[in-house]
Design a protein around this motif. Sequence first.
Motif, PDB file in Angstrom:
ATOM      1  N   VAL A   3       0.776  -1.238  -0.339  1.00 14.70           N
ATOM      2  CA  VAL A   3       0.061  -0.039  -0.053  1.00 14.70           C
ATOM      3  C   VAL A   3       0.923   1.226   0.034  1.00 14.70           C
ATOM      4  O   VAL A   3       1.666   1.492   0.896  1.00 14.70           O
ATOM      5  CB  VAL A   3      -0.964   0.097   1.208  1.00 14.70           C
ATOM      6  N   LEU A   4       0.566   2.218  -0.948  1.00 19.38           N
ATOM      7  CA  LEU A   4       1.432   3.413  -1.189  1.00 19.38           C
ATOM      8  C   LEU A   4       0.415   4.398  -0.858  1.00 19.38           C
ATOM      9  O   LEU A   4      -0.588   4.421  -1.580  1.00 19.38           O
ATOM     10  CB  LEU A   4       1.946   3.575  -2.393  1.00 19.38           C
ATOM     11  N   MET A   5       0.662   5.250   0.079  1.00 16.15           N
ATOM     12  CA  MET A   5      -0.350   6.425   0.592  1.00 16.15           C
ATOM     13  C   MET A   5       0.090   7.659   0.840  1.00 16.15           C
ATOM     14  O   MET A   5       1.207   7.803   1.314  1.00 16.15           O
ATOM     15  CB  MET A   5      -1.294   5.632   1.728  1.00 16.15           C
ATOM     16  N   THR A   6      -0.551   8.692   0.708  1.00 16.78           N
ATOM     17  CA  THR A   6      -0.443  10.058   0.910  1.00 16.78           C
ATOM     18  C   THR A   6      -1.519  10.288   2.032  1.00 16.78           C
ATOM     19  O   THR A   6      -2.502   9.488   2.395  1.00 16.78           O
ATOM     20  CB  THR A   6      -0.537  11.126  -0.008  1.00 16.78           C
ATOM     21  N   GLY A   7      -1.083  11.114   3.161  1.00  9.97           N
ATOM     22  CA  GLY A   7      -2.327  11.553   4.002  1.00  9.97           C
ATOM     23  C   GLY A   7      -1.893  10.592   5.501  1.00  9.97           C
ATOM     24  O   GLY A   7      -2.646  10.562   6.285  1.00  9.97           O
ATOM     25  N   GLY A   8      -0.924   9.664   5.425  1.00  4.11           N
ATOM     26  CA  GLY A   8      -0.774   8.601   6.421  1.00  4.11           C
ATOM     27  C   GLY A   8      -0.588   9.411   7.852  1.00  4.11           C
ATOM     28  O   GLY A   8      -0.867   8.824   8.794  1.00  4.11           O
ATOM     29  N   VAL A  27       2.990  -1.066   4.247  1.00  5.53           N
ATOM     30  CA  VAL A  27       2.767   0.358   4.065  1.00  5.53           C
ATOM     31  C   VAL A  27       3.839   1.115   3.906  1.00  5.53           C
ATOM     32  O   VAL A  27       4.848   1.364   4.697  1.00  5.53           O
ATOM     33  CB  VAL A  27       1.633   0.821   5.280  1.00  5.53           C
ATOM     34  N   THR A  28       3.673   1.947   2.740  1.00  7.58           N
ATOM     35  CA  THR A  28       4.857   2.993   2.363  1.00  7.58           C
ATOM     36  C   THR A  28       3.930   4.437   2.434  1.00  7.58           C
ATOM     37  O   THR A  28       2.851   4.410   1.677  1.00  7.58           O
ATOM     38  CB  THR A  28       5.432   2.837   1.257  1.00  7.58           C
ATOM     39  N   VAL A  29       4.365   5.307   3.106  1.00  5.24           N
ATOM     40  CA  VAL A  29       3.834   6.476   3.259  1.00  5.24           C
ATOM     41  C   VAL A  29       4.580   7.704   2.689  1.00  5.24           C
ATOM     42  O   VAL A  29       5.875   7.682   2.975  1.00  5.24           O
ATOM     43  CB  VAL A  29       3.220   7.047   4.701  1.00  5.24           C
ATOM     44  N   VAL A  30       3.989   8.480   1.650  1.00  5.00           N
ATOM     45  CA  VAL A  30       4.835   9.661   1.028  1.00  5.00           C
ATOM     46  C   VAL A  30       4.398  11.047   2.040  1.00  5.00           C
ATOM     47  O   VAL A  30       3.101  11.246   2.167  1.00  5.00           O
ATOM     48  CB  VAL A  30       4.279   9.819  -0.386  1.00  5.00           C
ATOM     49  N   SER A  31       5.536  11.474   2.322  1.00  4.98           N
ATOM     50  CA  SER A  31       5.414  12.787   3.381  1.00  4.98           C
ATOM     51  C   SER A  31       6.326  13.736   2.936  1.00  4.98           C
ATOM     52  O   SER A  31       7.153  13.397   2.565  1.00  4.98           O
ATOM     53  CB  SER A  31       5.430  12.134   4.701  1.00  4.98           C
TER      54      SER A  31
END
Length: 64
Positions: A3-8, A27-31
């Motif tokens: 899962v690649l997500m923004t807003g994590g 889970v990978t979060v882009v920040s």
Amino acid sequence: MDVLMTGGTGLIGRALVPHLLARGDNVTVVSRNAQRAAGVLPDLVKVVEADPAVEGDWLDEACN
């Protein structure tokens, strides 16, 4: 599942991430601020620092 997500680190993201991890997802979060994100997210989350509105090398790191 990967899962690649923004807003994590937001209200919904911080509630969603533990559920994803509990069901066995990676889970990978882009920040925009990786240090801040790492401070509020569980250790199992991969954090990639980038502006998600701008394409760049972070796409390769996030998707691997």
